[in-house]
Design a protein around this motif. Sequence first.
Motif, PDB file in Angstrom:
ATOM      1  N   ASP A  49      34.969  47.324  37.953  1.00  7.77           N
ATOM      2  CA  ASP A  49      36.381  47.411  38.346  1.00  7.77           C
ATOM      3  C   ASP A  49      36.885  48.845  38.243  1.00  7.77           C
ATOM      4  O   ASP A  49      37.635  49.314  39.099  1.00  7.77           O
ATOM      5  CB  ASP A  49      37.221  46.487  37.462  1.00  7.77           C
ATOM      6  N   GLN A  50      36.479  49.537  37.187  1.00  5.85           N
ATOM      7  CA  GLN A  50      36.896  50.936  37.025  1.00  5.85           C
ATOM      8  C   GLN A  50      36.347  51.798  38.166  1.00  5.85           C
ATOM      9  O   GLN A  50      37.048  52.645  38.721  1.00  5.85           O
ATOM     10  CB  GLN A  50      36.394  51.485  35.688  1.00  5.85           C
ATOM     11  N   THR A  52      35.241  50.829  41.232  1.00 11.73           N
ATOM     12  CA  THR A  52      35.806  50.492  42.542  1.00 11.73           C
ATOM     13  C   THR A  52      37.223  51.024  42.675  1.00 11.73           C
ATOM     14  O   THR A  52      37.625  51.499  43.739  1.00 11.73           O
ATOM     15  CB  THR A  52      35.799  48.975  42.786  1.00 11.73           C
ATOM     16  N   TYR A  53      37.982  50.949  41.598  1.00 13.25           N
ATOM     17  CA  TYR A  53      39.367  51.421  41.629  1.00 13.25           C
ATOM     18  C   TYR A  53      39.429  52.898  42.007  1.00 13.25           C
ATOM     19  O   TYR A  53      40.261  53.298  42.826  1.00 13.25           O
ATOM     20  CB  TYR A  53      40.002  51.189  40.256  1.00 13.25           C
ATOM     21  N   LYS A  54      38.543  53.691  41.441  1.00 15.45           N
ATOM     22  CA  LYS A  54      38.615  55.144  41.667  1.00 15.45           C
ATOM     23  C   LYS A  54      37.853  55.567  42.928  1.00 15.45           C
ATOM     24  O   LYS A  54      38.344  56.392  43.700  1.00 15.45           O
ATOM     25  CB  LYS A  54      38.075  55.877  40.443  1.00 15.45           C
TER      26      LYS A  54
ATOM     27  N   TRP B  48      42.112  39.845  40.383  1.00 12.76           N
ATOM     28  CA  TRP B  48      42.533  41.252  40.386  1.00 12.76           C
ATOM     29  C   TRP B  48      41.970  41.970  41.612  1.00 12.76           C
ATOM     30  O   TRP B  48      42.659  42.736  42.283  1.00 12.76           O
ATOM     31  CB  TRP B  48      42.035  41.908  39.102  1.00 12.76           C
ATOM     32  N   ASN B  49      40.714  41.711  41.938  1.00  8.82           N
ATOM     33  CA  ASN B  49      40.116  42.351  43.107  1.00  8.82           C
ATOM     34  C   ASN B  49      40.691  41.808  44.410  1.00  8.82           C
ATOM     35  O   ASN B  49      40.777  42.535  45.396  1.00  8.82           O
ATOM     36  CB  ASN B  49      38.594  42.170  43.089  1.00  8.82           C
ATOM     37  N   ILE B  52      43.767  43.612  46.304  1.00  6.92           N
ATOM     38  CA  ILE B  52      43.658  44.720  47.267  1.00  6.92           C
ATOM     39  C   ILE B  52      43.712  44.207  48.708  1.00  6.92           C
ATOM     40  O   ILE B  52      44.475  44.724  49.531  1.00  6.92           O
ATOM     41  CB  ILE B  52      42.375  45.535  47.001  1.00  6.92           C
ATOM     42  N   ARG B 127      48.814  44.368  42.558  1.00  3.52           N
ATOM     43  CA  ARG B 127      48.189  45.676  42.822  1.00  3.52           C
ATOM     44  C   ARG B 127      48.954  46.336  43.970  1.00  3.52           C
ATOM     45  O   ARG B 127      49.255  45.689  44.985  1.00  3.52           O
ATOM     46  CB  ARG B 127      46.704  45.536  43.172  1.00  3.52           C
ATOM     47  N   GLU B 544      45.999  54.009  45.340  1.00  2.00           N
ATOM     48  CA  GLU B 544      46.462  52.862  44.569  1.00  2.00           C
ATOM     49  C   GLU B 544      47.356  53.358  43.452  1.00  2.00           C
ATOM     50  O   GLU B 544      47.046  54.349  42.772  1.00  2.00           O
ATOM     51  CB  GLU B 544      45.288  52.070  43.998  1.00  2.00           C
TER      52      GLU B 544
END
Lengths: 167, 545
Positions: A49-50, A52-54, B48-49, B52, B127, B544
């Motif tokens: 998750d970290q 993919t977020y960045k 959470w994913n 997006i 998000r 984001e």
Amino acid sequence: MTLMEVLVSTGIGGVVLAAVAGLSFYTARSFCALANYEELDRLSRNALDQMTYKIRQADGMTSYTNNTIAFSLWGTNTLQYVYSPDARTLTEILGATRTVLLEECDSFTVDIFARNPVSGSFDQFPVTNDLATAKLIRVSWTCSRTILNQKVNTESVQSAKIVIRKQ
Amino acid sequence: MRIAPRPPQDGSILLLTLLTSVIIGITLAAYLEMVNAQARTVYRSQTWNAGIPAAEAGIEEALAHLNTVGDGTRATNGWSLSGTNVTLSRTLDTQSRYEVTISTSSPPVVVATGYMKAPLSTNEIARTVRVTTTKTGTGFRGIVAKGGIELVGNISMNSFDSTDPAYSTNGRYDSSKTKDNGFVGSIESSITGGGGIVYGSVGTGPRGSASSAGTVGDASWHAGGNSGIQSGHYSNDLNLSFPDVSAPAGPYLTPTGGTVTITNFDYTTSAITTNVYPSGFTNTVTTNYGLYTSSTYPSPAPAGTVTTNTTPDSSTTHPDAASPAVPYLGAVTTRTATEGMGSMATTVTYYDYNKITGYTYETVTYTYNATSTNTTTTTETYAYVLDTDSYSLSSLSLSGQSKMLVRGNAILYITGTSGEVFSMTGQSEIIILPGASLTVYCGGDAKLAGNGVQNGTGNALNYQFKGLPTCTSIQLGGNASFTGVIYAPSAYLQAGGGGNDQYDCVGAAIVGSAKFNGHFSFHYDEMLGNQGGATQWNIASWNEM
């Protein structure tokens, strides 16, 4: 109580105790493996998750080696993911901040793909080595722990494809 | 009743059994709780994913809205004004929704928040993505229509590049320098008629078909006598957005006519060779080296060696005494000889020398192209003369010998909206001089025949026909030639040559729907692919929050 009765009861008791001991041993081992699996899976999921977020909002990929990938992020920042085979760790380096995302990591691989060049098709990404055209990054890793000197994997492989939005 | 007392061992067994059961129960409960926690965290991560895609769905809707309303108000089609933003909320299903805001500034900033239902809770996981936008042009791509396109007869489509001398002559279409990147596309319908001869490709939207388009492929496909569509030359993912045309900003002048003298310049280029290097000349000069022989010594003396060519000669007259004197090289040898016999014998004196026959020397000449200008003037009366300004007319009808002259960068707004408001018939012409341009905004239907638009610039972008939403029909035909671009997203374009007449059109077109009939050739200028067309908002940055 006769000697025969003592021998029979001792034998039956021994069998019962052996069964209980065996059950306890394998139960404890299974419980330990399950707990390890749950924890490693949670850590892998958090790392994913970290990343993919960045990576999703990175400006682009700037370098790529077997154990290190780097991106430019938010204009002036450099985002790196460094895998150390000796320490078995995957570390995220964002500017001056270092965060160990994964421990007990046995392998870490990265594949780079370019934008889909075929109109009318989906999920078709050609492999590329050209950083300027890197659009999709696939990361894969394997983590494991040992229980009584036996290696138990989290799962075979954790893998994800991340599309860089700005490319 | 008498209850027999139980032995004390029975109590220990019961206690041991209970203790074992408790341990096993706690263990099982811990297992279940751990599995439950694992399931919850996995579910939460998935949720959470999934936020997006929900947020990006909002961005998609915001961009579609921006490109639909164009420069008009954004507080429409369900979007409501809130301060300096317009906002929209949309529920996708029972688990997800998004909220989007678009700033009213330009370029607009889109902020979209995707909400997903949290697992085993009434809370939501959110998000937020913020994107900035930029306006880019789609460029012109041959012939593209929102609706269907009919290609009936022999409708040829190829391409050239007015910026590349290898694929054009002086920036104009040359049938010997064509390319095979023509394109015919229908966004919402199909390409039919079977008469297309497309050197390039065709495209439709997902619901469309081009199976009846005709013969489509690259040059080798056509040269091989194939029919149908060459593999790889059709795609069904054509997706373009064409905003409506708005009226140009005023104020407007009313165009008037007049007599105008036009100076025409004819340029003739010829090669000139000289033995003196041209001074003050910036064009390419080619230096030529060669050997030259003359009977006289070169004057002025050349820079290199001069070789004297001689041949042995003998005469009874000294070369200096001859008339004229015979040139010679070196010394003259006097030789006597007795000729005749007996009393007839005489002594004759001969002069032997090397007679000069000529001189050979290296020459240097210079060749360059020189352009001569031939100037002529013509004086003619025009119905309308347009300079660099904005003009308007309620309608424009050119017939007979009527001509419109454009000698600046002019905008002409034809304001009428009912029926045929722009008509060219007979021998009428619109003449765009080199260096000038004309953009016509047409509120109603148009019929372009006559001698058409003589776009003297050769650049299709210098004649642009833009149809407002009330422009629903455009006819191209007659003897009209057309070098320009048509952008009329609501218009039905009908074009074709009658009988055996070949009608040529150079440029590109974006229309509502189209029918090409008869003998018609469309030459797409690839230069237009990078310019003009439909401008639309695209994402400039993605972050984001």
